[in-house]
Design a protein around this motif. Structure first.
Motif, PDB file in Angstrom:
ATOM      1  N   ILE A  51       0.847  -1.201   0.000  1.00  0.00           N
ATOM      2  CA  ILE A  51       0.000   0.000   0.000  1.00  0.00           C
ATOM      3  C   ILE A  51       0.877   1.244   0.000  1.00  0.00           C
ATOM      4  CG2 ILE A  51      -1.662   1.292   1.402  1.00  0.00           C
ATOM      5  CD1 ILE A  51      -2.629  -1.537   2.360  1.00  0.00           C
ATOM      6  N   LYS A  52       0.500   2.206  -0.852  1.00  0.00           N
ATOM      7  CA  LYS A  52       1.269   3.443  -0.951  1.00  0.00           C
ATOM      8  C   LYS A  52       0.999   4.323   0.260  1.00  0.00           C
ATOM      9  CE  LYS A  52       3.951   6.342  -3.169  1.00  0.00           C
ATOM     10  NZ  LYS A  52       4.744   6.680  -1.969  1.00  0.00           N
ATOM     11  N   LEU A  53       2.049   4.708   0.938  1.00  0.00           N
ATOM     12  CA  LEU A  53       1.983   5.687   2.016  1.00  0.00           C
ATOM     13  C   LEU A  53       2.850   6.865   1.591  1.00  0.00           C
ATOM     14  CD1 LEU A  53       2.532   3.382   5.141  1.00  0.00           C
ATOM     15  CD2 LEU A  53       0.363   4.199   4.201  1.00  0.00           C
ATOM     16  N   PRO A  54       2.770   7.992   2.285  1.00  0.00           N
ATOM     17  CA  PRO A  54       3.669   9.092   1.924  1.00  0.00           C
ATOM     18  C   PRO A  54       5.138   8.639   1.972  1.00  0.00           C
ATOM     19  CG  PRO A  54       1.969   9.858   3.431  1.00  0.00           C
ATOM     20  CD  PRO A  54       1.838   8.362   3.371  1.00  0.00           C
ATOM     21  N   ARG A  55       5.821   8.784   0.876  1.00  0.00           N
ATOM     22  CA  ARG A  55       7.259   8.477   0.742  1.00  0.00           C
ATOM     23  C   ARG A  55       7.645   7.011   0.838  1.00  0.00           C
ATOM     24  NH1 ARG A  55       6.822  13.104   3.337  1.00  0.00           N
ATOM     25  NH2 ARG A  55       6.815  12.091   5.353  1.00  0.00           N
ATOM     26  N   THR A  56       6.707   6.095   1.027  1.00  0.00           N
ATOM     27  CA  THR A  56       7.103   4.688   1.079  1.00  0.00           C
ATOM     28  C   THR A  56       5.931   3.778   0.733  1.00  0.00           C
ATOM     29  OG1 THR A  56       8.328   3.064   2.390  1.00  0.00           O
ATOM     30  CG2 THR A  56       6.586   4.273   3.535  1.00  0.00           C
ATOM     31  N   TRP A  57       6.192   2.494   0.735  1.00  0.00           N
ATOM     32  CA  TRP A  57       5.164   1.475   0.533  1.00  0.00           C
ATOM     33  C   TRP A  57       5.155   0.588   1.764  1.00  0.00           C
ATOM     34  CZ3 TRP A  57       2.207   1.082  -3.982  1.00  0.00           C
ATOM     35  CH2 TRP A  57       2.602   1.927  -5.039  1.00  0.00           C
TER      36      TRP A  57
END
Ligand SMILES: [Zn+2]
Length: 142
Positions: A51-57
């Motif tokens: 899942i895409k999160l701010p600045r990372t997965w």
């Protein structure tokens, strides 16, 4: 071989070197794109669906995070499907919904783009080093 010939031959070989980039599997073989599992795969537990999160997965199964997960997955797109990718295709392949997130990801790759607005697509540059850390691996849905 004398040193002069050796130097000439070395220079010729270096000058004529071209990296081998295979055609996408779907073009070369009769494989349908729907046969491939989409989504971003977790390198820790090998499951799809990061899942895409701010600045990372983030992996919902094992909680691993990987800020470069999209780069690996996009490389697989070019090896599997075709030589360019649109924003919509990027969203479908990576499993993200936000058009602006996909745009940031694609622009962040520093690839050449062609077309404008809705028709814009990005062409991978295999010569950049985005994939130096990729372990490769393409997965076919069982
Ligand atoms: Zn995982």
């Amino acid at each position: 071989m004398d040193i002069e010939t050796f130097n000439w031959l070395s220079a010729e070989l270096l000058n004529s070197h071209q990296r081998f980039i295979p055609d996408p599997i779907c073009e070369t073989y009769d494989v349908k794109f729907g046969d491939f599992q989409t989504g971003v795969r977790c390198e820790t537990c090998s499951r799809f669906g990061m899942i895409k999160l701010p600045r990372t997965w983030s992996c919902p199964f094992c909680n691993a995070t990987d800020c470069l997960a999209h780069q690996r997955t996009l490389l697989e797109w070019f090896l599997i499907y075709k030589k360019d990718i649109t924003n919509r295709e990027c969203r479908e392949f990576l499993g993200i919904e936000d058009i602006h997130t996909a745009k940031r990801i694609l622009q962040g790759m520093n690839w050449q783009s062609q077309g404008t607005f809705r028709n814009r697509s990005y062409i991978m540059n295999f010569d950049n080093n985005h994939f130096a850390q990729s372990k490769g691996g393409i997965f076919i849905r069982q």
